[in-house]
Design an enzyme around this catalytic site. Structure first.
Site, PDB file in Angstrom:
ATOM      1  N   CYS B  90      -2.969 -26.318 -20.280  1.00 22.93           N
ATOM      2  CA  CYS B  90      -3.971 -25.384 -20.790  1.00 22.93           C
ATOM      3  C   CYS B  90      -5.053 -25.076 -19.767  1.00 22.93           C
ATOM      4  CB  CYS B  90      -4.592 -25.924 -22.068  1.00 22.93           C
ATOM      5  SG  CYS B  90      -3.330 -26.349 -23.259  1.00 22.93           S
ATOM      6  N   HIS B 381      -4.901 -19.604 -29.137  1.00 24.86           N
ATOM      7  CA  HIS B 381      -4.874 -20.286 -27.849  1.00 24.86           C
ATOM      8  C   HIS B 381      -3.488 -20.205 -27.217  1.00 24.86           C
ATOM      9  CE1 HIS B 381      -5.127 -23.279 -24.781  1.00 24.86           C
ATOM     10  NE2 HIS B 381      -4.663 -24.284 -25.488  1.00 24.86           N
ATOM     11  N   CYS B 411      -9.986 -28.471 -21.847  1.00 23.23           N
ATOM     12  CA  CYS B 411      -9.163 -29.673 -21.813  1.00 23.23           C
ATOM     13  C   CYS B 411      -7.694 -29.276 -21.733  1.00 23.23           C
ATOM     14  CB  CYS B 411      -9.400 -30.512 -23.068  1.00 23.23           C
ATOM     15  SG  CYS B 411      -8.998 -29.607 -24.573  1.00 23.23           S
TER      16      CYS B 411
END
Lengths: 454, 426
Positions: B90, B381, B411
């Site tokens: 990510c 996301h 994160c």
């Protein structure tokens, strides 16, 4: 968006059948391609008496590399002329119109496919004797009738020239070339008034908008996208504006033409400021704004609620006032420069009305009122303000009209076919040309001389 | 030669869509190309040769070995624009931004696009590992006899595809399960998570309504706003959802306060001051500095998604700043509890002393400055696309304010955390 009839009756077996059945046979119109010669052949030039514009016309044709032949009642046309230009602007008596009849008859008979007739006259309001004014007004009746008699894609239009502008090659050049060229394929039976004005001729006639910044609203699809393409072809740096929800099509248009996409709702309170900000990134000032964004919310008048009424007026008309206010403020960086152009898209619905479109017709008629008044207010700054009024144009929107209604709209005009978005775009680009400085406050119909609203 | 200032000049993304929905037929390459093309259209970059384009995807087909370069070739950028793929879970989008920003700072390039794309709708399905080994053996067979004998070893059980795993390879736990452990350890309540979630939805909806995304988002395949956005979301509604991660009193994480699987792509334009001037582009924000940290969540006792506080501590120290010196905090909402754990840890004297080696805790932040234009809980996301979304959003927020500084924190799987500082450009 395809006109099956026009395709069918122009080739092979379909053509034979159509001829035998006597079906209407719309001609495939000549349309502009970069580098295209002004007209395909010689131009017959004539006039009444010492036509004050004949010399200018001959010079303009010469510059464009077009040879001309003198049109007289006795001229025999060995080859088919591509166009006829007739200067009747000196005519002040009804008797003089006989010369027009006698001269134009043989010339029009000889005229080739996609032929052009341009009649030059004097604006009747500027002629201060009754017979003179009547004579000049008669020219409109003549050209409108001839538009309906033209065959094979031909058009007939009138340039009403103000007395001070007679013989002024500067102001005559762009309007004359537009009406002779294939860029006016779907304009017929229309008068255009030409005033005296300072003209800065375009350096490159094939790219008349070179180096100019043009903002086009509603540019994501249909007519607006085509306006963007034509402006880019003419050399303009285009800022293509449309609502955020249409951003994907807008980006595709901007990328296709090498322009800038600006996602913006024209009804936003800060629309003018945001346009000016986008302009100021490219240049200190804006050269052309095309108010094309528009919506329809059709309903019979008695069933039209406040929302349908208000939203159409807001998008199609009120937004223009708000944006113009900001862009016309000389203190706005990225605002419209003196000598710039405002061009709005009206509609023949705004001229003739349309069932179920009282809100739309109100907005489009309002555009016409705006253009006429604002052009006078801005005359000192040499900013021209004009509108085009499209008739039946082949777009995604008109493709959704039920077939019977669509066929009526499509055929009920002198060219027996719908126009293409590019036809509207060409007329708008003409208003934007430096050479169109003498044309302001006008509403040019791009309707193939539609019977609707005529 | 001293490093040059690097500026964020613009951003573009496609609206994020729920997995398996509107973008079912779109590949990563399609979406990344659309994001780049929207950026090109907005900033008049047709035919432009940029210094480079760096982007990536987390869930990626083997055929997409050159994803970004292929996207560039399909875009309206000059085909002579170099490109490469980045992949850091990510953190991909932000790490790509860091990479190109550093090259611009060094003068190696003058302009770049950083971005990312992800789709779980078009996820690769792998052949069963046993079948794969059998097929490879058959492929390398020297005689037809060897080949036939190898192929005869195929069993029906091998025809089932390898299941894509949503778990950490070294622990076997899903990210949500990891997070549930950390959330419990930090005593993060269900209510606090739901409140953060509602704020995210409300902020994102308000930002759309005021036209904030008019020059940051380009519609795609009929989607004009993030599909996951629920402007009417409320704590009451969220409180009815059943927990999906954790057990017992640790079961506070629901489908509402966790980000759903999402498809989308984003792209950010960066450049030097001179390049921006030459291209008539307005610098939105200066890319100041960045730091990446990693924690030992396998053998150590740190939570999987707890690397950002470590990165933030080091970044602040290097730049002589405190946690309170910011006007905007963009903390990626992998889960609502992730954000709340980070904030709690940074306020905790013991954590800051023992884990971060600080005498004083980093302290608390003004929560009204947190994710003010919404974040991942509302927008969704799509892993590699999140970095670009946040960088562009923060850059525009700073440009609107005309001054100030913002902190980005993201994160990532593998115990990673990428953080960065942007400043309004004067």
């Amino acid at each position: 968006m395809s006109d099956t009839l026009t395709t069918l009756v122009n080739q092979g077996i379909g053509k034979k059948i159509a001829v035998q059945l006597g079906l209407p046979r719309p001609t495939i119109l000549r349309r502009y391609e970069p580098g295209q010669v002004l007209v395909d052949g010689r131009v017959a030039v004539g006039g009444i008496g010492q036509g004050p514009n004949v010399a200018a016309v001959q010079e303009i044709l010469g510059e464009a590399g077009i040879s001309h032949v003198e049109a007289t009642p006795d001229t025999s046309y060995a080859d088919k002329p591509a166009a006829v230009v007739f200067d009747a602007s000196g005519a002040r008596t009804l008797d003089e119109l006989e010369q027009l009849r006698a001269t134009l008859g043989p010339a029009l008979k000889a005229l080739g496919k996609n032929g052009r007739l341009v009649v030059l006259g004097t604006t009747p309001a500027e002629v201060h004797d009754a017979e003179g004014a009547a004579t000049q007004q008669a020219l409109e009746g003549i050209t409108r009738s001839l538009g309906k008699e033209m065959r094979a894609g031909g058009t007939a239009n009138l340039l009403w020239v103000a007395p001070e502008a007679h013989g002024d090659r500067g102001v005559l050049d762009a309007p004359l070339r537009f009406l002779l060229s294939s860029r006016s394929a779907y304009v017929s039976g229309q008068p255009i008034r030409v005033l005296e004005a300072p003209v800065q001729p375009a350096a490159d006639p094939h790219a008349p908008l070179d180096g100019q910044v043009a903002v086009i609203t509603g540019a994501a699809r249909g007519i607006g996208a085509q306006i963007a393409r034509v402006f880019a072809r003419a050399g303009a740096d285009v800022i293509a504006v449309d609502i955020p929800a249409a951003g994907d099509s807008l980006a595709a248009v901007a990328n296709e033409i090498g322009g800038t996409a600006l996602q913006l709702d024209v009804t936003a309170a800060d629309a003018g400021e945001r346009i000016a900000a986008a302009v100021s990134r490219l240049s200190g000032h804006l050269d052309v704004i095309v108010h094309n964004a528009g919506i329809t919310r059709d309903k019979l008048f008695v069933n039209t609620d406040e929302a349908r009424w208000g939203s159409v007026l807001d998008v199609n008309l009120r937004s223009q006032f708000r944006m113009n206010k900001v862009l016309l403020d000389p203190s706005t960086t990225g605002g419209l420069r003196d000598g710039g152009r405002i061009i709005s898209v009206a509609s023949i619905s705004g001229i003739g009305g349309n069932r179920g479109q009282s809100n739309y017709a109100a907005s489009k008629a309002g555009v016409i009122g705006l253009v006429r008044e604002l052009s006078q207010e801005l005359a000192d700054r040499h900013i021209t303000v004009n509108a085009v009024a499209p008739g039946f144009i082949e777009t995604e929107m008109t493709a959704r009209i039920p077939i019977a209604t669509r066929e009526v709209g499509r055929r009920l005009n002198s060219l027996l076919q719908g126009g293409q978005p590019v036809d509207v775009a060409e007329a708008i680009a003409f208003f934007a040309e430096p050479g169109a400085a003498g044309v302001t406050g006008q509403v040019l119909r791009v309707c193939g001389q539609s019977q609707l609203g005529a | 030669m001293s490093p040059r200032d690097v500026f964020v000049l613009g951003g573009n993304r496609i609206p994020f869509a729920r997995s398996g929905s509107k973008y079912l037929k779109a590949s990563n390459q399609d979406m990344l190309t659309a994001a780049i093309d929207g950026l090109v259209a907005r900033h008049h970059l047709q035919g432009e040769r940029l210094g480079e384009v760096a982007a990536g995807a987390v869930i990626k087909h083997a055929r997409d070995f050159n994803l970004t370069r292929e996207a560039v070739l399909g875009s309206h950028l000059a085909p002579t624009t170099p490109a490469y793929d980045v992949q850091q879970a990510c953190g991909t989008g932000l790490e790509a931004t860091v990479l190109v920003a550093n090259k611009i700072a060094l003068g190696q390039i003058d302009s770049a696009i950083a971005g990312g794309s992800d789709t779980t709708s078009d996820a690769p399905l792998a052949v069963n590992d046993d079948l794969r080994k059998t097929l490879l053996k058959a492929n390398y067979a020297k005689t037809p006899r060897q080949r036939i004998s190898a192929l005869l070893k195929i069993r029906p059980s091998q025809l089932a595809p390898e299941q894509p795993k949503n778990g950490e390879p070294r622990t076997g736990l899903s990210m949500g399960d990891h997070m549930a452990i950390t959330a419990k350890a930090w005593g993060v309540t269900r209510e606090a998570q739901d409140e953060l979630t509602v704020a995210s939805h409300q902020h994102l909806a308000a930002a759309y309504d005021r036209g904030f995304f008019d020059d940051l988002v380009t519609p795609y395949l009929g989607v004009t706003r993030d599909q996951n956005l629920r402007p009417e979301s409320s704590v009451e509604k969220l409180s009815t959802l059943k927990p999906v991660f954790g057990k017992g009193d640790a079961a506070t994480m629901t489908a509402g306060n966790s980000t759903p699987l999402t498809d989308g792509a984003s792209a950010v334009l960066l450049g030097s001051r001179d390049w921006a001037q030459q291209h008539e582009l307005t610098p939105l924000a200066r890319f100041v500095d960045a730091e990446t940290a990693a924690v030992d969540y396998v053998f150590g006792d740190e939570g999987l998604l707890m690397a950002p506080p470590y990165a933030i501590a080091r970044l602040l120290q290097r730049n002589g700043l405190t946690l309170q010196d910011f006007d905007f905090y963009e903390i990626h909402e992998a889960f609502a509890s992730t954000v709340l754990c980070h904030l709690a840890a940074m306020e905790d004297p013991a954590f800051c002393k023992e884990r971060l080696g600080l005498d004083e805790p980093l302290g608390s932040i003004d929560r009204t400055k947190l994710n003010v234009a919404g974040s991942s809980l509302a927008a969704g996301h799509p892993f590699a696309a999140t970095g670009g979304r946040i960088v562009a959003t923060l850059a525009k927020l700073l440009h609107e304010k005309g001054s100030g500084r913002g902190l980005i924190s993201i994160c990532a799987a593998g115990g990673l955390g990428v953080v960065a500082i942007l400043e309004a450009s004067e």
